[in-house]
Design an enzyme around this catalytic site. Structure first.
Site, PDB file in Angstrom:
ATOM      1  N   LYS A  48      -0.509 -22.305 -53.667  1.00 25.79           N
ATOM      2  CA  LYS A  48      -0.496 -21.510 -52.436  1.00 25.79           C
ATOM      3  C   LYS A  48       0.889 -21.608 -51.808  1.00 25.79           C
ATOM      4  O   LYS A  48       1.312 -22.681 -51.374  1.00 25.79           O
ATOM      5  CB  LYS A  48      -1.564 -22.008 -51.467  1.00 25.79           C
ATOM      6  N   ASP A 142     -13.229 -22.706 -40.884  1.00 22.37           N
ATOM      7  CA  ASP A 142     -13.297 -21.401 -41.563  1.00 22.37           C
ATOM      8  C   ASP A 142     -14.209 -21.478 -42.785  1.00 22.37           C
ATOM      9  O   ASP A 142     -13.844 -21.032 -43.874  1.00 22.37           O
ATOM     10  CB  ASP A 142     -11.896 -20.923 -41.947  1.00 22.37           C
TER      11      ASP A 142
END
Length: 323
Positions: A48, A142
């Site tokens: 990422k 989340d």
């Protein structure tokens, strides 16, 4: 020795080589872009690349080290990182079966009820570990199907669990205590403190919404559904409370796992945070049979009269809220 101590530090040139110059893009989100990479020994990883304006280098490395010490079968493992000038990257183990999202909302990739139950328990164990099993409490903020990844055996692993910690504590980014998340999964207290304080119970709410979607194979808000079914949690509660449970999943008759997931989910999405169980209590309920479970009090906004209007639901998929 470094592998034993924590995640490996890579130079940016290493990241470029591992990803073959960022050739294979796996996805993109609010935090950055994810690429597939291969380490020596044919070890596959997901890298990422974080947005450039992340926290200062020393703070980033310190927090990556703490996150890198987390090892749990239901949490994606951080293999390494890169911090070079403004370039930041996180190197995770690669999950070949992608996210849970593409399985629970697809009729041709459905799991058996036993497998769904196993996945639900695994996710709950991972969240409970982040809340209680580490040296520091990590609140995810989340939890949603997209952030649950599946390995080669379809073991669920929570992803993006440490990213909130990596943001600087200044006015340009949200601190850990501030609300963030995705519409449809955000706990009410994230938006208004009148529903309680932001805590681990905020993750419990999001997990409850995830459970409902796993049980029904549909999103918790569906603008295309009939008026009475637009807000799925309210519809599920009405069906359970009337004992008309045969259509919770339209494809099949009611299954005891389906009913259990729905009841546990409705406990998790109570509007007031203090009315929700802790994640360890959620885990106990999931590991027990359905017979001992009571249907919870009606969550606020349940009932057809409280179902949101489909026309008001065209919100962006991801959003953030400040204090």
């Amino acid at each position: 020795m470094q592998l034993a101590l924590g995640p490996t530090r890579y130079a940016y040139t290493d990241i470029t080589a591992i990803t073959s110059h960022f050739r294979d893009k796996l996805g993109q989100g609010g935090y950055g872009t994810v690429y597939k990479g291969v380490l020596p020994g044919d070890v596959h990883v997901a890298i990422k690349m974080l947005i450039s304006s992340m926290s200062d280098g020393e703070e980033f490395i310190s927090e990556v080290s703490s996150i890198g010490s987390i090892h749990h079968v239901n949490v994606v493992r951080l293999v390494g990182f890169c911090s070079e000038e403004m370039r930041r990257a996180l190197v995770y183990e690669y999950m070949p079966n992608g996210s849970l999202e593409k399985y629970i909302f697809s009729s041709d990739k459905s799991f058996s009820w036993d497998k769904l139950n196993e996945i639900a328990v695994g996710i709950a164990r991972g969240i409970n570990y982040l809340h209680r099993g580490c040296d520091m409490q990590i609140l995810h903020f989340d939890i949603k199907p997209h952030n649950i990844l599946l390995d080669s055996d379809f073991t669920p692993k929570i992803a993006d669990f440490g990213l909130a910690k990596l943001y600087p504590r200044d006015n340009s980014f949200l601190p850990v205590s501030a609300a963030r998340g995705t519409v449809g999964y955000i706990a009410p207290e994230m938006i208004s403190r009148s529903f309680g304080t932001i805590s681990s119970k905020s993750d419990v709410y999001s997990f409850g919404m995830l459970l409902l979607e796993m049980a029904g194979g549909r999103r918790n808000v569906d603008p295309q559904a009939s008026r009475s079914q637009t807000y799925y949690p309210a519809w599920v509660y009405n069906q359970l409370s009337r004992q008309e449970v045969g259509e919770i999943s339209e494809a099949r008759g009611i299954h005891e796992v389906e009913k259990k997931l729905c009841i546990v989910a409705l406990w998790c999405i109570q509007m007031m945070s203090h009315d929700r169980p802790s994640m360890s209590e959620v885990l106990d309920m999931l590991e027990a049979g359905v017979n001992g479970l009571e249907i919870p009090p009606e969550p606020f906004f349940c009932g057809d009269e409280y179902a949101p209007d489909a026309n008001s639901l065209h919100l962006p998929e991801s959003t953030t809220f400040s204090e």
